[in-house]
Scaffold this motif. Structure first.
Motif, short mmCIF file in Angstrom:
data_model
loop_
_atom_site.label_atom_id
_atom_site.label_comp_id
_atom_site.label_asym_id
_atom_site.label_seq_id
_atom_site.Cartn_x
_atom_site.Cartn_y
_atom_site.Cartn_z
N ARG A 15 34.82 41.55 34.74
CA ARG A 15 35.14 42.63 33.79
C ARG A 15 35.79 42.06 32.53
O ARG A 15 36.97 42.32 32.26
CB ARG A 15 36.08 43.63 34.47
N THR B 133 37.72 44.54 30.08
CA THR B 133 38.85 45.37 30.50
C THR B 133 39.95 44.59 31.20
O THR B 133 41.05 45.11 31.40
CB THR B 133 38.41 46.51 31.44
N HIS B 134 39.67 43.34 31.60
CA HIS B 134 40.69 42.55 32.28
C HIS B 134 41.06 41.35 31.41
O HIS B 134 40.19 40.58 31.00
CB HIS B 134 40.21 42.06 33.65
N ASP C 246 45.05 44.90 33.33
CA ASP C 246 43.74 45.52 33.49
C ASP C 246 43.74 46.93 32.90
O ASP C 246 44.60 47.75 33.21
CB ASP C 246 43.36 45.58 34.97
N SER D 257 41.04 49.06 33.08
CA SER D 257 39.91 49.83 33.63
C SER D 257 40.20 51.32 33.72
O SER D 257 39.30 52.16 33.59
CB SER D 257 39.54 49.30 35.01
N ARG E 101 41.42 55.29 42.64
CA ARG E 101 40.39 54.43 42.06
C ARG E 101 40.74 52.94 42.08
O ARG E 101 39.94 52.10 41.65
CB ARG E 101 40.11 54.87 40.62
N ASP F 60 38.18 50.60 43.67
CA ASP F 60 37.01 50.34 42.84
C ASP F 60 37.32 49.30 41.77
O ASP F 60 36.49 48.41 41.49
CB ASP F 60 36.53 51.63 42.18
N VAL F 61 38.50 49.42 41.16
CA VAL F 61 38.88 48.45 40.12
C VAL F 61 38.93 47.04 40.70
O VAL F 61 38.47 46.08 40.06
CB VAL F 61 40.26 48.83 39.52
#
Length: 481
Positions: free
Chosen positions: A169, A172-173, A313, A315, A396, A399-400
């Motif tokens: 990612r 976003t990370h 992060d 996300s 969530r 999922d992240v």
């Protein structure tokens, strides 16, 4: 000149009086001295000058426990440092910028407030604040927070979980931006990753002492410690004098410009004691809501990064969900927050996380003064917006973290405080719903500048110190034009 003697300032003439010496005040002072070669400045600091050696020997940043400087209707902790350098002493050195949509929360999502300036207006001053603090950072952060200049220092070494997340990612990370030196500077060694950032044992973290002391010792500046500001005198739309207490006696100083930078509890208390309340003064005290998590890992180790918090992060940060629930930011920790994993051969196969969600300002969370003039905090708690944002983050988080071999995610509870008190003298365009304007000048008292996090009209997930510094640089430059 640094002094504890109030008689050294009585009878002297000053162009500017600055109240407090933390991020807001210090960065304003630096810009003022550079932009006005003749200004004579008095800095009034309630606390003492506690050297790093003193702080390490005593295991604390200040002789003033913050809970002794205000009263409260709740058990909620509000952490801050009263002492020369203010929050530069106790902060952990985390320096993310605010997200561009943080400045237009109302316009974008129909909740909260808009700032009277946007990300683009503040971006050049972010660059300058990062330069002064020698911030290390991840160039990829420009994906969501555009930059006009690179970070002054390269990023810290990420942990293995960070490297896997960043590979999966990259937009976003990110590696945590920080004012903990990645490379040694002229005044600071490289971070030792000792996990003691509030009392950095080697001075790698940017503080007033290793980055700003020339300001307080400047020939045109008198810095008086042990000076508790009680009131401002005013007539019409002008502040004329400050009254302060030192050594059990009261003193009065006149000046042309006054800069109020105590903190989000003490700054409004000074105005309220002065009869300068009304409107939103003292209302909307807030900080982000934080919670601790831990992800147990299958087959990969953690804790190989080069500083205390390695990853950040986004996300769960921005998106349509912010119309209903708060943004969430996830911090990847490089310390044993919850102890070693008690499984033979797998002690390092765990990932401590901190999740922080934004809150909405609530006027019931307020600073008033009691009959003795002491600051009093009324606090009803975080909003449903913040709590629901945390609930969504819990839902969530799996999922992240899907790029990692996660076995289980443990919830370790809400954190007592993020130590980021904000609001109470918020910025805005209308005097009816804010206290200061876009230049951080009081709407009515036009020679009073308010600096620091008390001016924040929204509650970003981002650590606020970098933004406070950038705002002060911008404010000083606007006044010096």
């Amino acid at each position: 000149m640094l002094t504890t003697d109030p008689d050294a300032v009585i009878g002297q003439s000053y162009d500017v009086v600055i109240i407090g010496s933390g991020f807001g005040s210090a960065f304003f002072l630096g810009e003022l001295l550079e932009g006005d070669p003749t200004a004579r400045v008095l800095v009034l600091e309630w606390g003492d000058y506690n050297t790093l050696d003193w702080q390490l020997e005593n295991g604390r940043n200040s002789t003033f426990p913050p809970e002794n400087t205000y009263r409260s209707s709740s058990g909620k902790a509000w952490n801050y440092t009263i002492g020369l350098g203010g929050g530069t002493n106790c902060w952990f050195g985390q320096t993310p910028r605010m997200h561009p949509t943080d400045f237009r929360l109302k316009s974008a999502y129909g909740v909260g407030n808009d700032w009277p300036l946007d990300y683009g207006s503040l971006e050049p001053y972010y660059v300058e604040a990062e330069r002064i603090m020698s911030v290390s950072g991840d160039a990829d952060m420009a994906h969501i927070m555009p930059r006009s200049a690179p970070f002054p220092q390269p990023p810290h070494r990420p942990s293995l979980p960070d490297r896997l997340m960043k590979e999966a990612r990259p937009e976003t990370h990110f590696i945590m931006p920080t004012a903990r030196a990645r490379l040694a500077t002229d005044t600071r060694p490289a971070c030792c990753a000792s996990m003691r950032c509030n009392l950095c044992p080697i001075g790698a973290k940017f503080t007033a002492q290793n980055g700003l002391m020339p300001l307080f010792e400047n020939d045109r500046v008198v810095t008086l410690t042990g000076a508790e500001v009680r009131e401002l005198e005013s007539a019409g739309n002008t502040v004329s004098a400050v009254r302060f207490r030192s050594g059990g006696q009261d003193y009065r100083i006149e000046a042309d410009l006054f800069v109020l930078g105590a903190n989000a509890i003490q700054s409004p208390a000074i105005l309220l004691r002065s009869g300068l309340g009304g409107g939103k003064t003292g209302l909307g005290l807030h900080e982000a809501l934080g919670a601790a998590f831990e992800a147990t890992l299958d087959g990969i180790d953690n804790f190989d990064g080069s500083t205390i918090t390695t990853g950040l992060d986004f996300s769960l940060y921005d998106g349509a969900h912010r119309s209903d629930v708060g943004a969430a930011m996830i911090y990847f920790e490089n310390r044993w927050s919850h102890g070693m994993r008690a499984v033979p051969g797998r002690m390092r196969q765990t990932l401590p996380l901190v999740v922080v969600t934004e809150d909405l300002l609530d006027d019931r969370n307020a600073v008033t003064i009691d009959g003795e003039g002491t600051a009093h905090v009324d606090y009803v708690g975080p909003s449903d917006y913040a709590r629901n944002g945390m609930s969504l983050a819990k839902e969530r988080l799996g999922d992240v973290l899907s790029p990692l071999p996660v076995e289980d995610i443990l919830f370790h509870g809400y954190r007592e405080t993020e130590s980021h008190l904000q609001g109470t003298l918020r910025m805005g365009t209308d005097a009816n719903d804010s206290v200061v304007d876009a230049g951080m000048v009081h709407h009515r008292l036009r020679n009073l500048v308010v600096v620091g996090t008390s001016t924040f009209p929204t509650c970003s997930c981002a650590n606020p110190s970098l933004t406070a510094a950038a705002l002060s640089i911008r404010s000083a430059r606007m006044l010096l034009k």
